[in-house]
Design an enzyme around this catalytic site. Structure first.
Site, PDB file in Angstrom:
ATOM      1  NE  ARG A 130       0.349  10.388  10.036  1.00 18.30           N
ATOM      2  CZ  ARG A 130       0.112   9.232   9.450  1.00 18.30           C
ATOM      3  NH1 ARG A 130      -0.977   8.561   9.736  1.00 18.30           N
ATOM      4  NH2 ARG A 130       0.950   8.739   8.567  1.00 18.30           N
ATOM      5  NE  ARG A 181      -6.559   4.274   6.342  1.00 14.32           N
ATOM      6  CZ  ARG A 181      -5.497   4.541   7.108  1.00 14.32           C
ATOM      7  NH1 ARG A 181      -5.589   4.485   8.413  1.00 14.32           N
ATOM      8  NH2 ARG A 181      -4.345   4.900   6.587  1.00 14.32           N
ATOM      9  CG  ASP A 229       3.310   1.655   9.680  1.00 15.04           C
ATOM     10  OD1 ASP A 229       2.922   2.494  10.513  1.00 15.04           O
ATOM     11  OD2 ASP A 229       3.359   1.885   8.455  1.00 15.04           O
ATOM     12  CE  LYS A 265      -1.755   1.596   4.099  1.00 10.27           C
ATOM     13  NZ  LYS A 265      -1.463   3.020   4.318  1.00 10.27           N
ATOM     14  CG  ASN A 266       2.476   2.712   3.546  1.00  8.87           C
ATOM     15  OD1 ASN A 266       1.286   2.978   3.373  1.00  8.87           O
ATOM     16  ND2 ASN A 266       3.011   2.564   4.751  1.00  8.87           N
ATOM     17  CB  CYS A 321      -5.020  10.554  11.829  1.00  6.62           C
ATOM     18  SG  CYS A 321      -3.423   9.803  11.965  1.00  6.62           S
TER      19      CYS A 321
HETATM   20  C1  UD1 Z   1       4.499   6.966   6.325  1.00  5.36           C
HETATM   21  C2  UD1 Z   1       3.660   5.729   6.172  1.00  5.36           C
HETATM   22  C3  UD1 Z   1       3.105   5.285   7.525  1.00  5.36           C
HETATM   23  C4  UD1 Z   1       4.240   5.121   8.534  1.00  5.36           C
HETATM   24  C5  UD1 Z   1       5.107   6.374   8.580  1.00  5.36           C
HETATM   25  C6  UD1 Z   1       6.339   6.206   9.460  1.00  5.36           C
HETATM   26  C7  UD1 Z   1       2.742   5.981   3.946  1.00  5.36           C
HETATM   27  C8  UD1 Z   1       1.549   6.189   3.109  1.00  5.36           C
HETATM   28  N1  UD1 Z   1       2.562   6.007   5.274  1.00  5.36           N
HETATM   29  O1  UD1 Z   1       3.651   7.988   6.813  1.00  5.36           O
HETATM   30  O2  UD1 Z   1       2.421   4.038   7.352  1.00  5.36           O
HETATM   31  O3  UD1 Z   1       3.697   4.895   9.807  1.00  5.36           O
HETATM   32  O4  UD1 Z   1       5.566   6.703   7.243  1.00  5.36           O
HETATM   33  O5  UD1 Z   1       7.097   5.121   9.050  1.00  5.36           O
HETATM   34  O6  UD1 Z   1       3.825   5.758   3.446  1.00  5.36           O
HETATM   35  N2  UD1 Z   1       6.377  14.944  10.390  1.00  5.36           N
HETATM   36  C9  UD1 Z   1       6.516  16.297  10.641  1.00  5.36           C
HETATM   37  N3  UD1 Z   1       6.393  17.168   9.588  1.00  5.36           N
HETATM   38  C10 UD1 Z   1       6.133  16.739   8.304  1.00  5.36           C
HETATM   39  C11 UD1 Z   1       6.001  15.340   8.075  1.00  5.36           C
HETATM   40  C12 UD1 Z   1       6.126  14.464   9.141  1.00  5.36           C
HETATM   41  O7  UD1 Z   1       6.744  16.721  11.765  1.00  5.36           O
HETATM   42  O8  UD1 Z   1       6.040  17.572   7.391  1.00  5.36           O
HETATM   43  C13 UD1 Z   1       6.454  13.982  11.523  1.00  5.36           C
HETATM   44  C14 UD1 Z   1       5.110  13.276  11.748  1.00  5.36           C
HETATM   45  O9  UD1 Z   1       4.237  14.046  12.536  1.00  5.36           O
HETATM   46  C15 UD1 Z   1       5.541  11.995  12.412  1.00  5.36           C
HETATM   47  C16 UD1 Z   1       6.917  11.711  11.779  1.00  5.36           C
HETATM   48  O10 UD1 Z   1       7.339  12.937  11.194  1.00  5.36           O
HETATM   49  O11 UD1 Z   1       5.714  12.179  13.784  1.00  5.36           O
HETATM   50  C17 UD1 Z   1       6.876  10.608  10.738  1.00  5.36           C
HETATM   51  O12 UD1 Z   1       6.049  10.980   9.676  1.00  5.36           O
HETATM   52  P1  UD1 Z   1       6.334  10.548   8.169  1.00  5.36           P
HETATM   53  O13 UD1 Z   1       7.625   9.809   8.061  1.00  5.36           O
HETATM   54  O14 UD1 Z   1       6.132  11.752   7.315  1.00  5.36           O
HETATM   55  O15 UD1 Z   1       5.142   9.533   7.937  1.00  5.36           O
HETATM   56  P2  UD1 Z   1       4.105   9.511   6.756  1.00  5.36           P
HETATM   57  O16 UD1 Z   1       4.791   9.780   5.458  1.00  5.36           O
HETATM   58  O17 UD1 Z   1       2.935  10.341   7.118  1.00  5.36           O
END
Ligand code: UD1
Length: 426
Positions: free
Chosen positions: A121, A397, A305, A22-23, A116
């Site tokens: 996030r 999901r 995850d 999925k990711n 969420c």
């Molecule tokens: C992706 C995965 C999700 C997984 C996560 C961490 C997908 C679709 N989802 O989510 O399943 O749990 O990686 O391995 O690939 N953050 C910030 N600012 C930003 C972006 C992120 O502070 O602009 C923080 C988030 O709040 C969180 C951390 O960084 O605490 C990790 O987020 P991120 O690596 O971005 O995860 P996702 O891409 O949302």
């Protein structure tokens, strides 16, 4: 809302083919919007999140079909880069469309995806990355409009190796003028898959899988066909379920090198694991041993995850284990639900202290998010008696009919769907 009813206590046994990731599929579908023409993506699992992404693409004018595990896209009719708020709110991953739509149309409008169940996030790293490439950003309440006549390559350092921000910046940089370097980039396998896909279309990217990614902008991309990697989190979920039920399971279409940290942890609990090419065999007969400390961190460390799933195994282990969650602040919601099943877990800030019990008991529990839901299913499979898991849409999901998946391994699991007059049908 659907419910799953699980008759637990039966060891899982048999062979299973793992679904596509999925990711990996979600950013690849978004990245397809960078090119004009027909794109075919294989091994795309049938999931709620994929349905939502395809509906957004259709809303923007793209033609999209999903049959079996193949998605056929025709992006030549794409006419809009304004993602409606209602669709944006259905799935955070719609944020992935920012980079590609900005690169293709010179503008994009999205809405704050918001927090969420698992945490705040934020998207600040996505936005500052696009700004560094020359985008102007206007925020008006939850509406975010982004403009750039021409994106230009830049040196971008991420304060945190965010998976989504790394992917968004890569996608925007592909058609930018000049060279982009992303340092402290996330290293997840899904980012390597995105690089392979973009390069198949003619992009020039190197470094995915390391902490420095370099993108040399190109004028134009060409449509292509592509197959996404196996889902490492679904693989891990089945491995933990096999271990927690003390079963014997063979998993086909896996990528064992993406699961090194989980394999290491499972072996430390005493689970037998054999790896042969893309096949993983898992066998467990004894009560698992506890693990003094597991810390979730960006890849290649232990993935957040799989934190809730492995906690079920540790809840059944001989001894006390400690789990520290460093990625998402709200990711222990499964703990209260596992307590209903007899687990002995205490949470203190970002750490969970898990005192293993010899048995879990069936109960009615609620899936609060995707991976917490998967953990409750594992707990139900391992528990003595009947477990009812509510709010199954969270699990849908990310898992393609989880009851069918575990059913192939001998699990006694039935889905009940409510109909209008509040009765339920299997
Ligand atoms: C992706 C995965 C999700 C997984 C996560 C961490 C997908 C679709 N989802 O989510 O399943 O749990 O990686 O391995 O690939 N953050 C910030 N600012 C930003 C972006 C992120 O502070 O602009 C923080 C988030 O709040 C969180 C951390 O960084 O605490 C990790 O987020 P991120 O690596 O971005 O995860 P996702 O891409 O949302």
């Amino acid at each position: 809302m659907d419910k799953l009813v699980i008759e637990g206590g039966k060891p899982l046994s048999g062979t299973i083919v793992i679904q596509g990731a999925k990711n990996a599929a979600l950013p690849i579908l978004a990245a397809s919007m960078l090119v004009e023409g027909k794109v075919t993506i294989d091994h795309v699992p049938k999931l709620l999140d994929i349905d939502v992404m395809l509906n957004i693409l259709r809303e923007l004018g793209c033609r999209a079909e999903h049959e079996d595990e193949t998605v056929q896209l025709d992006t030549s009719t794409l006419h809009s880069s304004h993602i409606p708020e209602a669709l944006m709110r259905q799935m955070r991953s719609s944020i992935f469309l920012m980079g590609p739509l900005l690169a293709r149309f010179g503008e994009v409008t999205i809405y704050q995806p918001g927090g969420c169940a698992i945490g705040e996030r934020k998207i600040d790293l996505h936005l500052s990355g696009l700004q560094a490439l020359g985008a102007e950003i206007e925020e008006d309440g939850s509406r975010i409009a982004c403009y750039a006549k021409k994106l230009r390559g830049a040196e971008i350092h991420l304060d945190f190796p965010s998976v989504g921000a790394t992917e968004n910046i890569m996608m925007a940089a592909v058609l930018a003028e000049g060279l982009t370097t992303i340092s402290n980039a996330a290293r997840e396998p899904e980012i390597q898959d995105l690089q392979h896909f973009l390069n198949r279309m003619g992009a020039k990217i190197i470094g995915a899988g390391t902490d420095t990614i370099t993108v040399e902008g190109v004028e134009k991309l060409e449509p292509c066909s592509y197959q996404v990697i196996p889902d490492r989190i679904v693989t891990g979920t089945v491995m933990v379920a096999a271990a927690a039920t003390r079963g014997q399971v063979t998993l086909l279409n896996t990528c064992p090198s993406h699961l090194t940290s989980l394999i290491h942890v499972l072996r430390r609990t005493g689970v037998q694991i054999a790896v042969d090419g893309d096949i993983i065999k898992v066998g467990a007969a004894m009560r698992p041993k506890s693990i003094d400390r597991i810390v979730t961190s960006p890849y290649p460390a232990f993935p957040t995850d799989l934190q809730s799933q492995i906690m079920v195994l540790l809840a059944l282990a001989d001894g006390v284990s400690v789990m520290k969650e460093t990625i998402f602040e709200g990711r222990f919601k499964h703990v209260d639900e596992l307590a209903r099943m007899g687990a002995d877990i205490r949470v203190d800030l970002s750490s969970a202290f898990i005192r293993g019990v010899s048995r879990l008991y069936g109960a009615t529990v609620e899936a609060t998010d995707l991976r917490a839901g998967a953990a409750l299913v594992i707990a139900g499979l391992a528990a003595q008696g009947k477990t009812v898991v509510e709010q199954v849409h969270h699990i849908d999901r990310g898992y393609d009919r989880i009851e069918a998946m575990f059913g192939r391994l001998g699990a006694r699991m039935t889905r009940f769907t409510p109909i209008a007059n509040n009765t339920v049908v299997p």
